[in-house]
Design a protein around this motif. Sequence first.
Motif, PDB file in Angstrom:
ATOM      1  N   LEU A 139       2.029   6.674  14.594  1.00 40.90           N
ATOM      2  CA  LEU A 139       1.078   5.619  14.195  1.00 40.90           C
ATOM      3  C   LEU A 139       0.182   6.096  13.046  1.00 40.90           C
ATOM      4  N   ALA A 140      -0.230   7.364  13.099  1.00 32.70           N
ATOM      5  CA  ALA A 140      -1.093   7.904  12.037  1.00 32.70           C
ATOM      6  C   ALA A 140      -0.349   7.930  10.704  1.00 32.70           C
ATOM      7  N   ARG A 141       0.938   8.290  10.751  1.00 33.22           N
ATOM      8  CA  ARG A 141       1.760   8.322   9.531  1.00 33.22           C
ATOM      9  C   ARG A 141       1.866   6.916   8.938  1.00 33.22           C
ATOM     10  N   ARG A 142       2.109   5.939   9.801  1.00 42.27           N
ATOM     11  CA  ARG A 142       2.211   4.555   9.313  1.00 42.27           C
ATOM     12  C   ARG A 142       0.873   4.102   8.718  1.00 42.27           C
ATOM     13  N   ARG A 143      -0.232   4.484   9.365  1.00 37.63           N
ATOM     14  CA  ARG A 143      -1.550   4.079   8.889  1.00 37.63           C
ATOM     15  C   ARG A 143      -1.806   4.624   7.484  1.00 37.63           C
ATOM     16  N   VAL A 144      -1.475   5.905   7.283  1.00 38.49           N
ATOM     17  CA  VAL A 144      -1.674   6.522   5.956  1.00 38.49           C
ATOM     18  C   VAL A 144      -0.857   5.778   4.898  1.00 38.49           C
ATOM     19  N   LEU A 145       0.388   5.459   5.228  1.00 40.22           N
ATOM     20  CA  LEU A 145       1.251   4.748   4.269  1.00 40.22           C
ATOM     21  C   LEU A 145       0.687   3.364   3.952  1.00 40.22           C
ATOM     22  N   LEU A 146       0.190   2.678   4.969  1.00 37.01           N
ATOM     23  CA  LEU A 146      -0.354   1.328   4.743  1.00 37.01           C
ATOM     24  C   LEU A 146      -1.650   1.377   3.936  1.00 37.01           C
ATOM     25  N   ILE A 147      -2.460   2.410   4.164  1.00 37.14           N
ATOM     26  CA  ILE A 147      -3.694   2.558   3.378  1.00 37.14           C
ATOM     27  C   ILE A 147      -3.339   2.794   1.909  1.00 37.14           C
ATOM     28  N   ALA A 148      -2.364   3.677   1.667  1.00 33.41           N
ATOM     29  CA  ALA A 148      -1.927   3.945   0.283  1.00 33.41           C
ATOM     30  C   ALA A 148      -1.370   2.667  -0.348  1.00 33.41           C
ATOM     31  N   PHE A 149      -0.574   1.946   0.420  1.00 33.18           N
ATOM     32  CA  PHE A 149       0.010   0.685  -0.065  1.00 33.18           C
ATOM     33  C   PHE A 149      -1.104  -0.290  -0.449  1.00 33.18           C
ATOM     34  N   LEU A 150      -2.096  -0.443   0.438  1.00 32.76           N
ATOM     35  CA  LEU A 150      -3.176  -1.404   0.196  1.00 32.76           C
ATOM     36  C   LEU A 150      -4.015  -1.003  -1.015  1.00 32.76           C
ATOM     37  N   ILE A 151      -4.371   0.288  -1.114  1.00 31.75           N
ATOM     38  CA  ILE A 151      -5.186   0.749  -2.246  1.00 31.75           C
ATOM     39  C   ILE A 151      -4.425   0.545  -3.558  1.00 31.75           C
ATOM     40  N   GLY A 152      -3.165   0.975  -3.569  1.00 29.92           N
ATOM     41  CA  GLY A 152      -2.354   0.831  -4.785  1.00 29.92           C
ATOM     42  C   GLY A 152      -2.159  -0.618  -5.179  1.00 29.92           C
ATOM     43  N   TRP A 153      -1.823  -1.430  -4.189  1.00 37.07           N
ATOM     44  CA  TRP A 153      -1.588  -2.848  -4.461  1.00 37.07           C
ATOM     45  C   TRP A 153      -2.873  -3.526  -4.944  1.00 37.07           C
ATOM     46  N   ALA A 154      -4.006  -3.228  -4.277  1.00 37.99           N
ATOM     47  CA  ALA A 154      -5.280  -3.858  -4.650  1.00 37.99           C
ATOM     48  C   ALA A 154      -5.676  -3.472  -6.070  1.00 37.99           C
ATOM     49  N   ALA A 155      -5.468  -2.196  -6.441  1.00 34.13           N
ATOM     50  CA  ALA A 155      -5.816  -1.752  -7.795  1.00 34.13           C
ATOM     51  C   ALA A 155      -4.923  -2.437  -8.837  1.00 34.13           C
ATOM     52  N   TRP A 156      -3.639  -2.462  -8.554  1.00 33.81           N
ATOM     53  CA  TRP A 156      -2.690  -3.066  -9.504  1.00 33.81           C
ATOM     54  C   TRP A 156      -2.877  -4.585  -9.587  1.00 33.81           C
ATOM     55  N   TYR A 157      -2.872  -5.249  -8.432  1.00 31.93           N
ATOM     56  CA  TYR A 157      -2.955  -6.714  -8.451  1.00 31.93           C
ATOM     57  C   TYR A 157      -4.362  -7.177  -8.854  1.00 31.93           C
TER      58      TYR A 157
END
Lengths: 71, 148
Positions: free
Chosen positions: B9-27
């Motif tokens: 679960l922690a691994r998935r959380r880290v990936l989702l946080i990275a996804f959200l930060i990257g997506w929010a910055a780009w979009y």
Amino acid sequence: MGSDAKLLANRIKVWRAEKNLTQEELARRIGVSRKTINTIERGVFVPSTIIALKLAREFGCAVEKVFELVE
Amino acid sequence: MPQTTDQVLARRRVLLIAFLIGWAAWYGFFVAQQTGLYGNLPPLAGGLAALTGILGWLVFAVAMVKILRFRQRYKDDPEARAALDDELARDQNRRASLFGVYVLIFTQVALVLAGDRLELSAAQGAHVSIFLGVASIMGAALWLDMRE
């Protein structure tokens, strides 16, 4: 979820101690995450009937011995 | 060595946080371009915004690839799959989605009320809605995941 959780008490911690099970071991047997067991145990999350019955089966008792309504 | 459900679960959380930060910055940068905000920035701030957008896209792309590999890795592991999509996870996703729906409704009302002053086209309004909708749903899901 919050108001429902206040209506339900559980004795999972007591049963776990009696069966010498960690949250992680119990979670694996039930097919959920350790966090789910933890939130149920702390009264944060109200589980479905299916999980309640699985817990009771794992402890070898009736579901009423694990969960009870708070009057 | 098998991983605990907490580690998965922690691994998935880290990936989702990275996804959200990257997506929010780009979009977010894309929305700023679309709505004309980017054009009004001074050169230095505009350059920083563009750099943030590019870096965001890179983080988003890497996170997306890692998420796909993560899903593939646990595809044949029933214990991990059960932990990743158990009752609590589904309940948290349901509540996060409901929060996102309210954010979208509020955004639409705000855009309608401020429509004349903002001078946004329908497409620009849609980009703002997509940005806030996705960010609020993912943000709420992560917040619930970390809080509970």
